[in-house]
Scaffold this motif. Structure first.
Motif, PDB file in Angstrom:
ATOM      1  N   ALA A 320       0.831  -1.206   0.000  1.00 38.53           N
ATOM      2  CA  ALA A 320       0.000   0.000   0.000  1.00 38.53           C
ATOM      3  C   ALA A 320       0.864   1.254   0.000  1.00 38.53           C
ATOM      4  O   ALA A 320       0.564   2.233  -0.688  1.00 38.53           O
ATOM      5  N   ILE A 321       1.952   1.232   0.773  1.00 38.82           N
ATOM      6  CA  ILE A 321       2.862   2.376   0.805  1.00 38.82           C
ATOM      7  C   ILE A 321       3.498   2.590  -0.566  1.00 38.82           C
ATOM      8  O   ILE A 321       3.695   3.726  -1.008  1.00 38.82           O
ATOM      9  N   LEU A 322       3.825   1.493  -1.248  1.00 43.27           N
ATOM     10  CA  LEU A 322       4.371   1.595  -2.601  1.00 43.27           C
ATOM     11  C   LEU A 322       3.299   1.992  -3.612  1.00 43.27           C
ATOM     12  O   LEU A 322       3.559   2.773  -4.540  1.00 43.27           O
ATOM     13  N   GLY A 323       2.105   1.450  -3.443  1.00 43.84           N
ATOM     14  CA  GLY A 323       1.068   1.616  -4.442  1.00 43.84           C
ATOM     15  C   GLY A 323       0.388   2.969  -4.436  1.00 43.84           C
ATOM     16  O   GLY A 323       0.022   3.481  -5.501  1.00 43.84           O
ATOM     17  N   CYS A 324       0.216   3.563  -3.269  1.00 40.41           N
ATOM     18  CA  CYS A 324      -0.487   4.853  -3.208  1.00 40.41           C
ATOM     19  C   CYS A 324       0.230   5.942  -4.008  1.00 40.41           C
ATOM     20  O   CYS A 324      -0.411   6.633  -4.811  1.00 40.41           O
ATOM     21  N   PRO A 325       1.538   6.139  -3.844  1.00 42.03           N
ATOM     22  CA  PRO A 325       2.218   7.134  -4.686  1.00 42.03           C
ATOM     23  C   PRO A 325       2.144   6.785  -6.173  1.00 42.03           C
ATOM     24  O   PRO A 325       2.022   7.685  -7.015  1.00 42.03           O
ATOM     25  N   PHE A 326       2.204   5.498  -6.495  1.00 40.25           N
ATOM     26  CA  PHE A 326       2.106   5.071  -7.892  1.00 40.25           C
ATOM     27  C   PHE A 326       0.740   5.434  -8.458  1.00 40.25           C
ATOM     28  O   PHE A 326       0.624   5.929  -9.586  1.00 40.25           O
TER      29      PHE A 326
END
Length: 344
Positions: A320-326
């Motif tokens: 989620a931490i990786l995906g939200c900025p993406f």
């Protein structure tokens, strides 16, 4: 061609190297006990066998977890390709139409009532995850009016509503059965900590069936990307195609959720990276997405196991931490209309 440019070839080499390093790190180095690569090589060639503790760590903990991580990531990535192709929307993924929420609801029912069942060597968790996933998607189909219209927009909106409803039911069950709330919550956050050969086999069966089925629909997905009118002119049965792709993607999602819980954004990120490397032809896009999804899960799991050592962070939080900025980057990049257009 775009898929065979020098930059694309370099990126594929880099991804292959990253995947190899991720597998080596997951098997040898990540964890309380380190088994050096040279030590493992010596054991493989028969020069110096592993002691009993190292053997147990390797075969009962590290290997099943590594394999499960790769299978989960690959299954979610394949499901992401399927749903993005179905909706012609690059923001679609297994959670959009409720596949993951339905699987989570099925798992919550098993946890609360302790159901015991098996079918074709699949336990109650896998069965209920699959039933929940496909059941919720069928409800989405009914509400979205798939039998009366070819619009994917109504299907997408129905998925958001039903997914939210399934999540609310899971929250209500956690409130009513608070003694089981911790178990359900850990499942909702996603984790590979309890992976074993059985869970790896489970996601291997369900994820394999779903992924292979999606790959078998590669050419229909290419035709469907041209639009409803063009795909009909090419002989594609739209209603049958939609049912097949939703069933295949839901089964792949169910396998991943039953094995590791809810892990988001892998099905969103992987197809985008793969599309930039090999283009939009699904015969190339699906295998590349699966490879990237497997590598991404290995890296996320490695971070989850080390960033707060000796404690372990749920891998769903890492993705989620990786995906939200993406996700936000996609919104900013494509805010002038690409997000509502076709993925091709």
């Amino acid at each position: 061609m775009r898929g065979f440019s020098t930059t694309s070839l370099l990126m594929r080499i880099v991804l292959a190297a990253v995947a190899t390093l991720a597998i080596a790190a997951s098997v040898c180095f990540v964890g309380a006990t380190s088994i050096s690569a040279s030590r493992l090589v010596d054991a493989l060639v028969g020069r110096s066998p592993l002691d009993e503790t190292e053997w147990i760590i390797l075969t009962q903990l590290r290997l099943p977890r590594t394999i499960a991580a790769m299978l989960v990531g690959g299954s979610l990535a394949a499901a992401g390709v399927g749903f993005q192709g179905l909706f012609r929307n690059p923001l679609a993924e297994p959670y959009v139409i409720g596949a993951s929420s339905g699987a989570s609801l099925g798992v919550a029912v098993v946890v609360i009532w302790g159901l015991q069942a098996s079918l074709w060597s699949l336990g109650a968790t896998a069965l209920m995850a699959m039933i929940g996933s496909i059941g919720v998607v069928m409800l989405v189909l009914a509400i979205g009016g798939l039998g009366r219209t070819d619009s994917t927009t109504s299907l997408l909106l129905a998925g958001v509503v039903i997914s939210s409803m399934a999540g609310a039911i899971v929250s209500a069950l956690m409130f009513l059965f608070d003694q089981k709330a911790v178990v359900i919550l850990s499942w909702l956050m996603g984790s590979l900590a309890s992976s074993h050969w059985g869970s790896a086999a489970m996601v291997g069966v369900l994820g394999g069936i779903g992924t292979l089925s999606i790959f078998a629909l590669a050419r229909p997905l290419d035709a469907f990307a041209l639009g409803d009118t063009a795909s009909r002119s090419l002989g594609l049965d739209l209603r049958r195609f939609r049912w097949l792709i939703i069933a295949a993607s839901s089964i792949a999602t169910a396998g991943a959720v039953a094995s590791s819980g809810v892990i988001g954004f892998v099905g969103l990120i992987s197809p985008h990276i793969a599309r930039s490397l090999v283009g939009t032809r699904h015969v190339h896009l699906i295998p590349m997405s699966v490879c990237i999804g497997a590598s991404l899960m290995l890296l996320a799991d490695a971070v989850a196991r080390t960033i707060m050592a000796p404690a372990e962070l749920p891998v769903g939080i890492v993705t989620a931490i990786l995906g939200c900025p993406f996700f936000l980057w996609l919104l900013l990049r494509d805010r002038h209309g690409a997000l509502t257009g076709a993925t091709a």
